[in-house]
Design an enzyme around this catalytic site. Sequence first.
Site, PDB file in Angstrom:
ATOM      1  N   HIS A 137       0.822  -1.225   0.000  1.00 49.79           N
ATOM      2  CA  HIS A 137       0.000   0.000   0.000  1.00 49.79           C
ATOM      3  C   HIS A 137       0.852   1.269   0.000  1.00 49.79           C
ATOM      4  O   HIS A 137       0.325   2.363  -0.174  1.00 49.79           O
ATOM      5  CB  HIS A 137      -0.927   0.028   1.219  1.00 49.79           C
ATOM      6  N   HIS A 176      -6.099  -7.359  -0.769  1.00 47.30           N
ATOM      7  CA  HIS A 176      -6.289  -5.939  -1.094  1.00 47.30           C
ATOM      8  C   HIS A 176      -5.511  -5.542  -2.351  1.00 47.30           C
ATOM      9  O   HIS A 176      -4.481  -6.142  -2.660  1.00 47.30           O
ATOM     10  CB  HIS A 176      -5.818  -5.065   0.087  1.00 47.30           C
TER      11      HIS A 176
END
Length: 322
Positions: A137, A176
């Site tokens: 991320h 994710h």
Amino acid sequence: MPQNIPLKLPAVVWNGRYKAHAVPKQHPESSHRVDVILEALKKNKLLSEENGVCVWRKYSHGLRLCHSKAYVELVEKACASLNKGEVAFLPTGDVTIVRESFSVAQDAVSSVCLGIDLVMQGDFPSAFVVVRPPGHHAESEKGMGFCLFNNVAIGARYAQHAWGKSRVAIIDWDLHHGNGTEEIFLKDPSILYVSTHQRGIYPGTGQEEVRGKKGEHIINIPIEGGPSSRSALLDFYLNELPERLLEFKPELILISCGFDAHKLDPLGGFTLESEDYGEMTRALVKISASLSNCPIVSVLEGGYNLDALRESSVAHVLGFMH
Ligand SMILES: [Zn+2]
């Protein structure tokens, strides 16, 4: 290097100071994650003195391969400003930090670079790098989602700079979307970025399906959570990905290895079984064999159920050996 290493056993690399990134006990990204993976691999005779490498060495230039000077300094200062035992949030996003976090995150990056060195030197055909904090991320100027520095993206750049590899594929099977990896390589066709992720959840990026035309280098595959997710994921990794990888012809395959697509994971709605991680790994090993034994380095990302981490990491490492 000892002579009795079974040919296909991957190196298992970890950061010697991973516990020092001491987030509060209730935080899902705890050091227990790495504890249970290393214990499970040892118990199953998949981690021993012969293939285990604990990293203490820092690669000082690694962070700047993917992150701006201003961002690296921001993280360093934010951590240095904390007292021993004090906990805070990184100013750019949802990352819990302590005084030692900057240093531990640097060591995580170093572990990935060392894993790449080990496969590039030919010591091992593959490596599993068990690090925290995770990385996918983290954007070039923004840490978020438990991630400070983008371990796998830095690994890709490191392979290009230090080992002259021109094409690197990153396969991201974390639950994710790896918004950071996508942001860093959006305009760089030398990196193939492939991500499967649950539709509609954090971080909100990668929600449009981008399977990509021939030659395009970002492939985003959002998949609905729920019981059908398992077959959708396996179908992609076993039946569709091989062709895409063979077309791209990577010289190194990196895996953003999140175990949070497991059915037991508390953060998402994917339904993979532990053994599926072995199946997906075997599929990549098979592709690698068709690409002149292109090395594979897997880097731990998410995964927050400890039983799922134990079983899935064992299946993953066994997958490298068959
Ligand atoms: Zn994740």
